[in-house]
Design a protein around this motif. Sequence first.
Motif, mmCIF file in Angstrom:
data_model
loop_
_atom_site.group_PDB
_atom_site.id
_atom_site.type_symbol
_atom_site.label_atom_id
_atom_site.label_comp_id
_atom_site.label_asym_id
_atom_site.label_seq_id
_atom_site.Cartn_x
_atom_site.Cartn_y
_atom_site.Cartn_z
ATOM 1 N N ARG A 108 0.676 -48.774 -11.361
ATOM 2 C CA ARG A 108 -0.610 -49.277 -11.839
ATOM 3 C C ARG A 108 -1.482 -48.156 -12.398
ATOM 4 O O ARG A 108 -2.278 -48.378 -13.301
ATOM 5 C CB ARG A 108 -1.321 -49.992 -10.685
ATOM 6 C CG ARG A 108 -2.637 -50.627 -11.038
ATOM 7 C CD ARG A 108 -3.083 -51.618 -9.953
ATOM 8 N NE ARG A 108 -2.864 -51.092 -8.627
ATOM 9 C CZ ARG A 108 -3.743 -50.328 -7.947
ATOM 10 N NH1 ARG A 108 -4.892 -49.999 -8.503
ATOM 11 N NH2 ARG A 108 -3.469 -49.904 -6.727
ATOM 12 N N GLN A 109 -1.338 -46.945 -11.884
ATOM 13 C CA GLN A 109 -2.112 -45.807 -12.380
ATOM 14 C C GLN A 109 -1.196 -44.589 -12.509
ATOM 15 O O GLN A 109 -1.513 -43.505 -12.020
ATOM 16 C CB GLN A 109 -3.289 -45.507 -11.445
ATOM 17 C CG GLN A 109 -4.342 -46.600 -11.414
ATOM 18 C CD GLN A 109 -5.512 -46.246 -10.512
ATOM 19 O OE1 GLN A 109 -5.530 -45.201 -9.855
ATOM 20 N NE2 GLN A 109 -6.498 -47.138 -10.442
ATOM 21 N N SER A 110 -0.068 -44.768 -13.166
ATOM 22 C CA SER A 110 0.878 -43.671 -13.323
ATOM 23 C C SER A 110 0.296 -42.624 -14.266
ATOM 24 O O SER A 110 -0.149 -42.943 -15.364
ATOM 25 C CB SER A 110 2.207 -44.198 -13.872
ATOM 26 O OG SER A 110 3.105 -43.145 -14.091
ATOM 27 N N ARG A 111 0.294 -41.361 -13.844
ATOM 28 C CA ARG A 111 -0.306 -40.295 -14.633
ATOM 29 C C ARG A 111 0.594 -39.872 -15.800
ATOM 30 O O ARG A 111 0.110 -39.585 -16.889
ATOM 31 C CB ARG A 111 -0.600 -39.089 -13.738
ATOM 32 C CG ARG A 111 -1.639 -39.389 -12.656
ATOM 33 C CD ARG A 111 -1.882 -38.151 -11.807
ATOM 34 N NE ARG A 111 -2.862 -38.422 -10.760
ATOM 35 C CZ ARG A 111 -3.242 -37.515 -9.850
ATOM 36 N NH1 ARG A 111 -2.731 -36.280 -9.872
ATOM 37 N NH2 ARG A 111 -4.133 -37.837 -8.931
ATOM 38 N N SER A 112 1.902 -39.802 -15.588
ATOM 39 C CA SER A 112 2.816 -39.332 -16.630
ATOM 40 C C SER A 112 4.009 -40.269 -16.741
ATOM 41 O O SER A 112 5.148 -39.844 -16.657
ATOM 42 C CB SER A 112 3.294 -37.910 -16.315
ATOM 43 O OG SER A 112 3.945 -37.900 -15.051
ATOM 44 N N GLY A 113 3.749 -41.553 -16.889
ATOM 45 C CA GLY A 113 4.836 -42.535 -16.983
ATOM 46 C C GLY A 113 4.346 -43.795 -17.664
ATOM 47 O O GLY A 113 3.588 -43.738 -18.624
ATOM 48 N N LEU A 114 4.771 -44.921 -17.123
ATOM 49 C CA LEU A 114 4.414 -46.212 -17.686
ATOM 50 C C LEU A 114 3.382 -46.876 -16.792
ATOM 51 O O LEU A 114 3.637 -47.150 -15.618
ATOM 52 C CB LEU A 114 5.662 -47.101 -17.800
ATOM 53 C CG LEU A 114 5.427 -48.542 -18.234
ATOM 54 C CD1 LEU A 114 4.799 -48.595 -19.624
ATOM 55 C CD2 LEU A 114 6.736 -49.329 -18.204
ATOM 56 N N THR A 115 2.215 -47.131 -17.341
ATOM 57 C CA THR A 115 1.137 -47.791 -16.597
ATOM 58 C C THR A 115 1.173 -49.277 -16.912
ATOM 59 O O THR A 115 1.155 -49.671 -18.082
ATOM 60 C CB THR A 115 -0.227 -47.209 -16.981
ATOM 61 O OG1 THR A 115 -0.232 -45.809 -16.695
ATOM 62 C CG2 THR A 115 -1.339 -47.891 -16.206
ATOM 63 N N ILE A 116 1.232 -50.114 -15.879
ATOM 64 C CA ILE A 116 1.234 -51.563 -16.044
ATOM 65 C C ILE A 116 -0.005 -52.133 -15.374
ATOM 66 O O ILE A 116 -0.401 -51.702 -14.297
ATOM 67 C CB ILE A 116 2.520 -52.190 -15.457
ATOM 68 C CG1 ILE A 116 2.705 -51.809 -13.988
ATOM 69 C CG2 ILE A 116 3.731 -51.796 -16.268
ATOM 70 C CD1 ILE A 116 3.887 -52.487 -13.317
ATOM 71 N N GLN A 117 -0.634 -53.089 -16.031
ATOM 72 C CA GLN A 117 -1.842 -53.721 -15.500
ATOM 73 C C GLN A 117 -1.430 -54.871 -14.585
ATOM 74 O O GLN A 117 -1.517 -56.036 -14.926
ATOM 75 C CB GLN A 117 -2.711 -54.227 -16.661
ATOM 76 C CG GLN A 117 -3.101 -53.167 -17.671
ATOM 77 C CD GLN A 117 -3.924 -52.052 -17.036
ATOM 78 O OE1 GLN A 117 -4.736 -52.294 -16.122
ATOM 79 N NE2 GLN A 117 -3.715 -50.834 -17.497
ATOM 80 N N ASP A 118 -0.960 -54.509 -13.395
ATOM 81 C CA ASP A 118 -0.495 -55.496 -12.423
ATOM 82 C C ASP A 118 -1.183 -55.210 -11.095
ATOM 83 O O ASP A 118 -0.981 -54.143 -10.487
ATOM 84 C CB ASP A 118 1.030 -55.412 -12.279
ATOM 85 C CG ASP A 118 1.602 -56.592 -11.519
ATOM 86 O OD1 ASP A 118 0.955 -57.046 -10.555
ATOM 87 O OD2 ASP A 118 2.703 -57.050 -11.873
ATOM 88 N N PRO A 119 -2.012 -56.147 -10.590
ATOM 89 C CA PRO A 119 -2.747 -55.877 -9.339
ATOM 90 C C PRO A 119 -1.844 -55.725 -8.117
ATOM 91 O O PRO A 119 -2.255 -55.122 -7.117
ATOM 92 C CB PRO A 119 -3.668 -57.094 -9.206
ATOM 93 C CG PRO A 119 -3.016 -58.171 -10.021
ATOM 94 C CD PRO A 119 -2.328 -57.479 -11.141
#
Length: 206
Positions: free
Chosen positions: A26-37
């Motif tokens: 959800r808050q990946s700094r250096s990867g894939l960020t997904i908006q999933d609660p």
Amino acid sequence: MAFLIIESGPEAGRRVDLGGALVIGRQSRSGLTIQDPKASREHTRLEPAAGAWAVVDLESRNGTMLNGRKIQREFLAAGDRITIGQTVLRFELADATPSATTRPMPEPGVAGAARPATTPILRTSPVAPPPPPPAVPIPPPPARPAPVAEADKAPKLRYQDKGQGVGVVTVLACLAILVGLVFAARWIAQRTITKVMNERKAEQAK
């Protein structure tokens, strides 16, 4: 080349190419960020291993599911589906066809139950557009009539339309009329002279 397709969730339809290890969360700094609660900040990591790819759960709150099974670390095959919270990602290889997984997935609502492999997704090439209609030939414009010479436009005389023989007949007819007129004049003159002489004789006899 390996890549991910987000099949469901807020970012459905997105494609993510895998060039190296990738952290998903959800808050990946250096990867894939997904908006999933329901996803953790750093939920799952995909990493190359022994010429293949592996998925590793990063001690997430809700866990990582691979084809419906909760896992810690597993190798991936083309068509495998990774579930992170409410987001489903499909793992694919560029040279693998068709796109399908052979691993069983549980039926919805039944924990641990296996179901048949998903239907292969066939990639079809785009349909070529229909060929354009054949060009209709344009007929050439009608040819203009040749100009008429000035000499042809001039009215023709009657004698020009007749042959040479017709001219001879006309001359002969004119001569015959002239001869007739001459004889008629001589006859009239003789009658007149005879009448005058008779009258003179009659006067002398008196």
